[in-house]
Enzyme design. Structure first.
Site, PDB file in Angstrom:
ATOM      1  CE1 TYR A 175      -3.451   0.446  -6.120  1.00 23.93           C
ATOM      2  CE2 TYR A 175      -2.466  -1.898  -6.298  1.00 23.93           C
ATOM      3  CZ  TYR A 175      -2.391  -0.345  -6.398  1.00 23.93           C
ATOM      4  OH  TYR A 175      -1.004   0.127  -6.691  1.00 23.93           O
ATOM      5  CE  LYS A 216      -1.406  -1.138  -3.013  1.00 18.32           C
ATOM      6  NZ  LYS A 216      -0.459  -0.596  -3.596  1.00 18.32           N
ATOM      7  CD  GLU A 251       5.427   6.030  -3.629  1.00 17.64           C
ATOM      8  OE1 GLU A 251       5.568   5.150  -2.929  1.00 17.64           O
ATOM      9  OE2 GLU A 251       4.228   6.610  -3.871  1.00 17.64           O
ATOM     10  CG  LEU A 258       1.172   3.181  -0.861  1.00 16.76           C
ATOM     11  CD1 LEU A 258      -0.330   3.642  -0.715  1.00 16.76           C
ATOM     12  CD2 LEU A 258       1.351   1.782  -1.631  1.00 16.76           C
TER      13      LEU A 258
END
Ligand code: PDD
Length: 286
Positions: free
Chosen positions: A33, A150, A182, A206
């Site tokens: 996505y 992702k 993260e 990411l």
């Protein structure tokens, strides 16, 4: 309020958009996505999001025939049809309807499922939270080890956001081997002296589109950048902390695990970077 959404080549009211119970995205989390922001009716960072989408699909051997021009036309059409001034475009591509549950990928030629829809967010640029900063808790990073792709495997990030809220905070930062990876849906930074410190790119995080642009703008503004892992203790002793994502741009973090970062107020660097990011990315919006 009913939206017009896009599903597999057609625009339709959201109530009419239906996909199979055998869809690989639904059964296996086998989908990728992107979330792209819209300001003043224009798309921010379009090329960056498309490059990452193509990369995510390549990593998973997924194919989709749409060209960048077609993707952009769909984004523009949805923004226009739904009258979006400020908001987000959500895009998901799954490996399609396999016709049954099977761990093997469906046969070559099985069409992917392609879904796009808009989310109106009237205060995206003037988010009141950016004035006061947000508070985070830390959690062990229990996600899988290809976080650079992702994918829609968002159960753990969702659990983390719920845990943060239950603790009366706004978000969670993931920790692995003693260092912060993260945020639950964002890239994280601390500021110490005149240095911006953020974890280097790898399969552990990411590769944020907002991150890449922000680091370019920060370097152009003569700010010093150090790409390395940092600990929660370092964050608690830092001058400032913040995160970046397409859905929040640059968001100051004023508390980590109950400890105020510096004086617990939004810092000068995060505030300035938010202004620079919005200004620069709006200039390039399409
Ligand atoms: N999330 N890290 C994670 C785990 C993310 O989910 C995101 C974005 C980011 C920031 O990437 P970018 O700058 O390209 O938005 C980093 C989106 C916004 C979401 O899931 O809604």
């Amino acid at each position: 309020m009913s939206r017009i959404v896009y599903l597999n080549g057609e625009y339709m009211p959201e109530e009419e958009a239906k996909i199979s119970i055998f869809d690989r995205g639904f059964v296996m989390g086998d989908a990728v996505y992107e979330v792209t922001s819209v300001l003043g009716g224009k798309i921010l960072e379009f090329e960056g999001h498309m490059t990452r989408l193509e990369r995510s699909m390549r990593e998973l051997e997924m194919t989709c025939a749409l060209t960048r021009e077609e993707w952009l036309a769909i984004h523009h059409e949805l923004v226009a049809r739904n009258n979006i001034d400020e908001g987000l475009v959500y895009l998901q591509v799954s490996r399609g309807n396999a016709g049954d549950r099977d761990f093997h990928y469906p046969p070559e030629g099985t069409p992917p499922t392609v879904v796009l829809y808009t989310q109106a967010k009237p205060n995206l640029a003037n988010d009141p939270k950016a004035e006061v900063g947000i508070k985070v808790i830390s959690l062990p990073d229990l996600r899988w080890h290809r976080r650079d792709i992702k994918t829609v495997q968002l159960l753990y990030p969702s659990m983390a956001k719920m845990a943060a809220e239950a603790a009366g905070k706004n978000d969670a930062w993931f920790v692995e081997d003693g260092a912060v990876t993260e945020g639950s849906s964002n890239n994280v930074y601390i500021v110490k002296g005149n240095k911006i410190i953020t974890r280097q790119l790898s399969t552990d995080i990411l590769h944020g589109i907002t991150r890449a642009s922000l680091l370019t703008y920060a370097a152009e503004a003569q700010m010093e950048i150090e790409e390395r892992p940092f600990t929660i203790a370092e964050a608690q002793e830092a001058d400032e902390a913040f995160f970046t994502s397409a859905s929040a741009f640059v968001m100051p973090v004023v508390e980590v695990d109950g400890v105020a970062v510096a004086d617990g107020k939004v810092g000068r660097v995060a505030k300035r970077l938010r202004e620079i990011y919005l200004e620069e990315s709006l200039k390039r919006a399409v």
